[in-house]
Design an enzyme around this catalytic site. Structure first.
Site, mmCIF file in Angstrom:
data_model
loop_
_atom_site.group_PDB
_atom_site.id
_atom_site.type_symbol
_atom_site.label_atom_id
_atom_site.label_comp_id
_atom_site.label_asym_id
_atom_site.label_seq_id
_atom_site.Cartn_x
_atom_site.Cartn_y
_atom_site.Cartn_z
ATOM 1 N N LYS A 1 0.613 -1.287 -0.007
ATOM 2 C CA LYS A 1 0.038 0.069 0.105
ATOM 3 C C LYS A 1 0.658 1.165 0.030
ATOM 4 C CE LYS A 1 -3.260 2.900 0.210
ATOM 5 N NZ LYS A 1 -4.322 2.987 1.159
ATOM 6 N N CYS B 1 -3.910 9.631 1.922
ATOM 7 C CA CYS B 1 -2.902 8.842 1.505
ATOM 8 C C CYS B 1 -1.402 9.173 0.732
ATOM 9 C CB CYS B 1 -3.558 7.777 0.376
ATOM 10 S SG CYS B 1 -4.807 6.786 1.021
#
Length: 416
Positions: A216, A270
């Site tokens: 991720k 993010c």
């Protein structure tokens, strides 16, 4: 693993609530846990506390069906999904990952765990956090065993399955995106895989927890590096007096070149955060990733400098700043470069600042108390002699260019 009859989602934000609602829509009993009482109350009334396409109708439907409810305290379940924030703290230029929310969530659910339970961490995390979560739960429940202690024979299974959704498309991507399922052990991964098959149409690929954590972070660092190239190119073009938008279009005619669009910086929960987790884990090795973060973090300052330069030509600058969210057509202001730019312009006393953001009704706390005002578009266009386009909201794309002809215009996203 026996049939999953009850799932508990810890953290009902941009990831947790849509995930909880989708599980509930598949017929699973879901209890969502959040520490904010107003959030719990709104969800139990069938109302989400943030804007996301189609989420309001889904939440209302599953709450009315009795499949989703919210609580302030954890309760027993078969599966626990932890989806809490993982911000960073900037201390003297060092960006420290803050996993305290995960630790609090782990310690909160530990008292209600029972043998056979599965705990899944969805929060984007530094490498090794899933293992640390086992340790925090083990401290609270010495009567149970965890996979970092007993491997495949542990009482509790633990896995990491990072979220990978885009605000504005969350409900579609929760179901259709491929998922990385990282188990502390092989059986942990397989058990988590069965859970995600309840809601996921995309491919689910099992791996180890540490690999899933880094996967991720890698996805977002990849995006950050590519955006940094575009942003650095825009600064170079400004110095050389070249139109960066035309340049990128021409360069992208090459069949193996695909330069992204520059902007005022990088925001969101993010891309603006996760690469720092890699830098923190491997500071000597992550040279390119660090440089990309620094390039993107410097872009708001570049925009502010351009505004100051233009404002010197005006006797009484009135600056309309269009957009505050970190991306178009959402109300998400997390780590938004636009918020940073507006705050800096107000602090620098450049002129009167009018802020237009059609997706919010009040200024965020970062801007409260500063000398600026939240305005509607028409009023701002009537008053302003300078317009700074910070976010390419759909409502800004159809502006009549005759309105702009007598104003200084700074288009940071290249759509005018």
């Amino acid at each position: 693993m026996k049939t999953v009859s009850k799932v508990s989602v810890i953290g009902l934000g941009y990831i947790g609530l849509p995930t909880a609602a989708v599980f509930a829509d598949r017929g699973v009993e879901v209890v969502g846990v959040d520490v904010t009482e107003s959030v719990v109350q709104r969800i139990n009334a069938g109302e989400p506390h943030f804007v996301e396409p189609n989420l309001a109708a889904l939440v209302r439907r599953v709450v009315e069906a009795g499949k989703l409810r919210a609580s302030l305290t954890p309760e027993p379940a078969d599966v626990f999904i932890v989806a809490v924030p993982t911000p960073f703290q900037d201390i003297e230029g060092h960006h420290w990952p803050d996993v305290s929310y995960i630790e609090r969530a782990a310690r909160a659910i530990a008292p209600v765990l029972k043998p056979g339970n599965l705990v899944i961490l969805e929060s984007t995390s530094p490498v090794g956090t899933t293992e640390r979560m086992c340790g925090w739960m083990a401290e609270e429940r010495p009567d149970l065993t965890f996979p970092t202690q007993k491997g495949e024979t542990s009482d509790i299974r633990v896995a990491h399955c990072p979220e990978r959704v885009l605000p504005g498309k969350i409900l579609d991507e929760v179901v259709n995106n491929a998922r990385v399922i990282g188990g502390i052990t092989r059986k942990c991964a397989q058990q988590a895989l069965q859970v995600y098959k309840i809601i996921c149409e995309g491919e689910c690929r099992p791996t180890g927890a540490r690999t899933a954590e880094l996967a991720k972070l890698t996805e977002n660092a990849y995006r950050d590096v590519n955006i940094a190239f575009a942003n650095e190119l825009s600064v170079i073009c400004d110095r050389l007096r070249i139109n960066v938008w035309e340049l990128i279009k021409l360069a992208n005619l090459h069949p193996r070149v695909d330069i992204l669009r520059p902007g005022p910086g990088v925001g969101g929960h993010c891309i603006a955060v996760d690469p720092w987790f890699i830098v923190d884990s491997a500071p000597e090795e992550a040279r390119l990733i660090r440089a990309a973060r620094e390039v993107n973090d410097s872009k708001p300052g570049f925009v502010c400098a351009k505004v100051r330069e233009k404002a010197r030509s005006l006797v009484k600058p009135v600056i309309a700043c269009l957009g505050l969210s970190y991306k178009k057509d959402v109300d998400d202001l997390r780590e938004s470069p636009a918020v940073h730019i507006v705050a800096e312009l107000a602090k620098q006393n450049i002129g009167r600042i009018l802020v237009v953001e059609p997706h919010i009704s009040a200024l965020p706390k970062e801007l409260q108390g500063l000398d600026l005002e939240l305005s509607d578009f028409d009023h701002a266009m009537d008053q302003a002699n300078m317009v700074v386009l910070l976010v390419d909201h759909m409502t800004f794309l159809t502006v009549d260019h005759d309105i702009l002809k007598d104003k200084f215009v700074i288009d940071t996203v290249g759509v005018w």
